[in-house]
Motif scaffolding. Structure first.
Motif, PDB file in Angstrom:
ATOM      1  N   LEU A  22      94.768  11.221  29.511  1.00 20.10           N
ATOM      2  CA  LEU A  22      94.385   9.685  30.030  1.00 20.10           C
ATOM      3  C   LEU A  22      92.792   9.831  31.114  1.00 20.10           C
ATOM      4  O   LEU A  22      92.252   9.639  31.499  1.00 20.10           O
ATOM      5  N   ILE A  23      92.808  11.661  31.280  1.00 20.85           N
ATOM      6  CA  ILE A  23      91.930  11.902  32.230  1.00 20.85           C
ATOM      7  C   ILE A  23      90.746  12.826  32.137  1.00 20.85           C
ATOM      8  O   ILE A  23      90.344  12.465  30.998  1.00 20.85           O
ATOM      9  N   ARG A  24      89.224  11.612  32.315  1.00 27.14           N
ATOM     10  CA  ARG A  24      88.553  12.121  31.914  1.00 27.14           C
ATOM     11  C   ARG A  24      87.547  13.155  33.075  1.00 27.14           C
ATOM     12  O   ARG A  24      87.457  13.609  33.700  1.00 27.14           O
ATOM     13  N   ARG A  25      87.510  14.526  32.117  1.00 25.81           N
ATOM     14  CA  ARG A  25      86.671  15.838  32.444  1.00 25.81           C
ATOM     15  C   ARG A  25      85.868  16.043  31.838  1.00 25.81           C
ATOM     16  O   ARG A  25      85.076  15.697  30.972  1.00 25.81           O
ATOM     17  N   TYR A  39     101.042  20.716  28.835  1.00 29.59           N
ATOM     18  CA  TYR A  39     100.171  19.777  30.298  1.00 29.59           C
ATOM     19  C   TYR A  39     101.209  18.083  29.803  1.00 29.59           C
ATOM     20  O   TYR A  39     102.046  17.356  29.127  1.00 29.59           O
ATOM     21  N   PRO A  40     101.094  17.628  30.782  1.00 23.28           N
ATOM     22  CA  PRO A  40     102.105  16.327  31.542  1.00 23.28           C
ATOM     23  C   PRO A  40     101.252  15.319  30.292  1.00 23.28           C
ATOM     24  O   PRO A  40     100.046  15.341  29.706  1.00 23.28           O
TER      25      PRO A  40
END
Length: 70
Positions: A61-64, A55-56
């Motif tokens: 920081l991405i909310r899933r 993963y980067p």
């Protein structure tokens, strides 16, 4: 018959990659009996399913959502 390359990975999985489609397939798009013309053994590489997911650095920081609500 269509020509295929049989590829074996270090994890033990096999994949068959078409190297040449026969005339019948190009007209009907129905798969015929495969003709394995080449074999590859990739001793240093696991297949796509067994590779560790990379993963980067900004993934956290991405909310899933656990469940998508529409």
């Amino acid at each position: 018959m269509c020509d295929y390359t049989q590829r074996e990975y270090s994890c033990g999985h096999f994949r068959w990659i078409a190297s040449k489609w026969c005339r019948e397939y190009t007209l009907t798009h129905k798969r015929c009996q495969p003709n394995v013309t080449h074999f590859e053994y990739r001793a240093d590489e696991p297949c796509g399913e067994c590779k560790p997911k990379e993963y980067p650095p900004w993934e956290n920081l991405i909310r899933r959502n656990k469940q998508a609500t529409y």
